[in-house]
Design an enzyme around this catalytic site. Structure first.
Site, PDB file in Angstrom:
ATOM      1  NE  ARG A  21      -0.546   0.694   4.895  1.00 31.43           N
ATOM      2  CZ  ARG A  21      -1.129   0.740   6.091  1.00 31.43           C
ATOM      3  NH1 ARG A  21      -2.340   0.262   6.248  1.00 31.43           N
ATOM      4  NH2 ARG A  21      -0.505   1.271   7.114  1.00 31.43           N
ATOM      5  CD  GLU A  69      -1.649   4.721   9.288  1.00 35.53           C
ATOM      6  OE1 GLU A  69      -1.926   4.485  10.465  1.00 35.53           O
ATOM      7  OE2 GLU A  69      -0.967   3.944   8.584  1.00 35.53           O
ATOM      8  CD  GLU A  97      -5.857   2.979  11.250  1.00 32.49           C
ATOM      9  OE1 GLU A  97      -4.831   2.403  11.699  1.00 32.49           O
ATOM     10  OE2 GLU A  97      -6.020   3.196  10.043  1.00 32.49           O
ATOM     11  CD1 TRP A  99       1.734  -2.741  13.099  1.00 31.18           C
ATOM     12  CD2 TRP A  99       3.382  -1.866  14.323  1.00 31.18           C
ATOM     13  NE1 TRP A  99       1.174  -1.805  13.950  1.00 31.18           N
ATOM     14  CE2 TRP A  99       2.161  -1.256  14.715  1.00 31.18           C
ATOM     15  CE3 TRP A  99       4.561  -1.486  14.963  1.00 31.18           C
ATOM     16  CZ2 TRP A  99       2.087  -0.285  15.708  1.00 31.18           C
ATOM     17  CZ3 TRP A  99       4.492  -0.516  15.953  1.00 31.18           C
ATOM     18  CH2 TRP A  99       3.271   0.072  16.316  1.00 31.18           C
ATOM     19  CD  GLU A 143      -2.681  -3.941   8.464  1.00 27.87           C
ATOM     20  OE1 GLU A 143      -2.071  -3.090   9.146  1.00 27.87           O
ATOM     21  OE2 GLU A 143      -3.691  -3.668   7.798  1.00 27.87           O
ATOM     22  CG  HIS A 168      -3.596  -4.941  13.469  1.00 31.28           C
ATOM     23  ND1 HIS A 168      -4.741  -4.516  14.113  1.00 31.28           N
ATOM     24  CD2 HIS A 168      -2.737  -3.893  13.520  1.00 31.28           C
ATOM     25  CE1 HIS A 168      -4.584  -3.284  14.538  1.00 31.28           C
ATOM     26  NE2 HIS A 168      -3.368  -2.876  14.188  1.00 31.28           N
TER      27      HIS A 168
END
Length: 663
Positions: free
Chosen positions: A119, A158, A311, A319, A359, A362
């Site tokens: 990304r 981000e 978030e 990570w 992820e 996550h």
């Protein structure tokens, strides 16, 4: 400025705190969507963010549009009474864009291409990228502008890309030409007579790519400024499109806390709602203080208005070297801490934990353990808590009397290869000073060195290596007007071009702080300590000659600086030429605050307990592991439990209380 709730609440509904997070249902079969929404209702979720990484779904090939799945999602969320923060998907371009337009792909400082498959693989300078990003944003905004589920726009995600490629070189030269006007002015600003770097044509100017030895610090500083500005151009372009279609709806993009790539002050001025992503390490004993610091900075960027946690993690991230989950209660504690420090929205990445992709480990609000899992049970409890306190909290503000000065340009200038110590890190020093104030139970805001500081009794400057003339005049004027100032080491060394000021510190500051002469800087090794009598200094020391009338509050003992000032004061201005150990720094700042008439929120707080006043409510947050009893200044009622407390309240591990004064 209206509150976040005012901007997003449908007519006729009571005040609320937004609660929810990124929902990525395109990763799942449609038969899970209804199940997700039913569980969201159970958890009292009020808001979801859709479409953040959906560009290849929305535009599977150039010019194609597939909105049907998103239409169904928008309708479903509205039917369940949940608002949608709709994202433009431009942070993750589809593979076809890079294949057909390789100039949209960024290059690193060695000239290597960053390919699709992850990304943020876009060049902020690429005209093709900007054209396609504008087109998909235009069509999204036109299609959903009047949809009743839509409450807010979330642009990109981000912003954090750098580009050293040819597209960037072209726009870097344009940016420099607008900033300096002439090559002579550029050469002067960068000091290019050093090492024969003088430029005779604009075509010779490049981004600071890989070099044989140290790069020009002025060039690197301006490249940082340029990158922040170019990314902001991308944000503005998409923001202006959605504003044209929905002028009544707020627009945001999510910051990363203390990330060095964006000038947060400049960016926040372009947002209707300031939002941030924050991921403290659950194993960090200071994680709560870090969470508080990010909240204070984000609220300050918002001008004191309520802000948004876009978030955070419900459990582990994926990570770090080792990714620990949040122990029971910590997620709730940090969520309530954000609200205590001004947040009107508590959101997560993400709603349902992914089963595939980078992820999948996550955490999500609904984890792999499902609705019977502890994480989801805590998700439900947090939703219940927020619903209880929302009518009293939403839209209210904090009042602070202490300001911490922070500036990205100073950070960029100080982070150079040729510095005197690699151990001096701007963000770490700011955190150390914020921690000192946090431990002293002193609520703070952040401010830019150009801001009006008159509302603050105490202003602290942890580490502003670069200060322009306007900032210096602002600080000296603040003290002349009766304010109390505490400056850390290396304050005001350089001007706006990273040119060292005569004497190693601006003369106006030396006069203000009681420094006759700054003889030498004496950086300390990582494990070295400077004996300052009642405490030890770390990281740095300086050889100072005090000016007549300056008071030495602490002096170095032993070594080459024996007897010279470690801490100086002249009137209401203080200077710390070292970084005191945490307890000593906290005591020094607490003493300066007391002298300025600033008091803690509550006296007699047990260790590990944080007290914050928001509006007329008192938040008590216990970051420790053992139960404690907190003295109260009178009877109160806990909005979370409904219980009355007369003179004390008991807090268990990671517990919180939201108290209103009771008759």
């Amino acid at each position: 400025m209206p509150s976040l709730d005012d901007l997003t609440r449908p007519p006729g509904r009571p005040p609320r705190l937004l609660y929810g997070g990124d929902w990525n249902p395109e990763q799942w079969p449609e038969d899970t969507w209804a199940e997700d929404l039913a569980l969201m209702r159970r958890a009292r979720v009020t808001s979801v963010t859709l479409g953040v990484f959906s560009w290849s779904r929305l535009e599977p090939e150039p010019g194609a549009r597939e909105f049907g799945w998103l239409d169904r999602l928008m309708d479903l969320t509205h039917d369940h009474g949940i608002g949608v923060v709709l994202a433009t998907p431009t942070s993750a371009p589809p593979a076809w864009l890079g294949r057909l337009h390789p100039e949209t792909l960024p290059r690193d400082e060695d000239g290597r291409t960053e390919w699709w498959g992850s990304r943020q693989h876009f060049s902020h300078s690429s005209e093709a990228y900007r054209r396609y990003a504008a087109a998909i944003t235009e069509d999204l905004a036109a299609r959903y502008a009047r949809h009743p589920a839509l409450t807010m726009w979330h642009i990109n995600n981000e912003y954090c890309t750098y580009d050293w490629g040819d597209e960037a070189a072209r726009t870097f030269r344009r940016w420099l030409s607008e900033r300096y006007g002439t090559l002579d002015a550029l050469n002067t600003a960068w000091g290019t007579d050093f090492w024969s770097q003088r430029y005779g044509a604009w075509e010779e100017v490049l981004p600071p790519r890989r070099a044989h030895y140290m790069k020009n610090p002025g060039q690197v500083l301006d490249f940082r400024r340029y990158t922040s500005d170019l990314l902001l151009e991308c944000y503005r372009a998409e923001r202006d499109i959605v504003r044209r279609h929905t002028p009544h709806l707020p627009v945001t993009t999510n910051f990363m806390p203390f990330w060095s790539g964006q000038d947060g002050w400049a960016w926040a001025a372009e947002e209707d709602v300031v939002s941030v992503d924050v991921y403290p390490d659950p194993r960090d004993p200071g994680g709560g203080q870090y969470n508080a610091m990010v909240a204070d900075l984000t609220r300050s960027e918002a001008g004191g208005a309520p802000w948004m946690v876009m978030e955070q993690a419900a459990g582990a991230v994926n990570w770090r070297g080792v990714n620990h989950p949040k122990p029971p209660g910590l997620n709730r504690l940090w969520a309530l801490q954000a609200v205590a420090r001004g947040a009107d929205a508590v959101c997560y990445f993400q709603w349902r934990q992914s089963r595939q992709g980078a992820e999948k480990f996550h955490s999500g609000m609904l984890g792999h353990a499902g609705e019977r899992g502890r994480v989801f049970r805590e998700t439900v409890r947090i939703g219940e808590d927020l619903a209880r306190i929302a009518p009293r909290v939403a839209g209210t503000r904090l009042t602070t009397e202490v300001a911490v000065l922070h500036d990205w340009h100073s950070w960029w200038a100080g982070a150079q290869d040729g510095a005197l110590s690699r151990h001096v890190d701007h963000a770490a020093i700011v955190r150390a000073w914020h921690r000192a104030l946090f431990d002293a139970h002193l609520p703070v805001s952040f401010a830019h060195p150009h801001h009006d500081l008159g509302a603050h009794r105490l202003v602290v400057v942890p580490h502003l290596y670069l200060l322009d003339d306007a900032a210096i005049e602002n600080l000296t004027g603040y003290v002349r007007s009766g304010g109390t100032l505490v400056c850390g080491f290396l304050t005001g060394v350089a001007d706006q071009d990273d040119r060292v000021r005569p004497g190693g510190m601006d003369a106006r500051l030396r006069d203000l702080l009681g420094i006759d002469l700054l003889q030498e800087w004496w950086p300390l090794d990582a494990d070295e300590r400077a004996d300052c009598g009642t405490f030890h200094g770390t990281l740095w020391s300086e050889e100072l000659t005090p000016a007549p009338g300056a008071e030495i509050l602490a002096a170095y003992r032993g070594g080459p600086l024996d007897g010279l000032p470690a801490v100086l004061r002249r009137g209401r201005a203080h200077y710390l030429s070292t970084l005191p150990e945490p307890a000593a720094l906290s005591a020094l700042l607490a003493a300066a605050a007391a002298g300025a008439g600033v008091r803690p929120v509550l006296d007699g707080l047990p260790p590990g307990v944080e007290a914050v006043r928001r509006g007329d409510l008192l938040f008590l947050l216990h970051h420790g592991s053992e139960p404690v009893t907190v003295p109260l200044p009178g009877p109160h009622r806990d909005l979370l439990t409904g219980e009355r407390a007369e003179r004390t309240v008991r807090l268990d591990r990671f517990a919180a209380a939201v108290l209103e004064a009771a008759p």
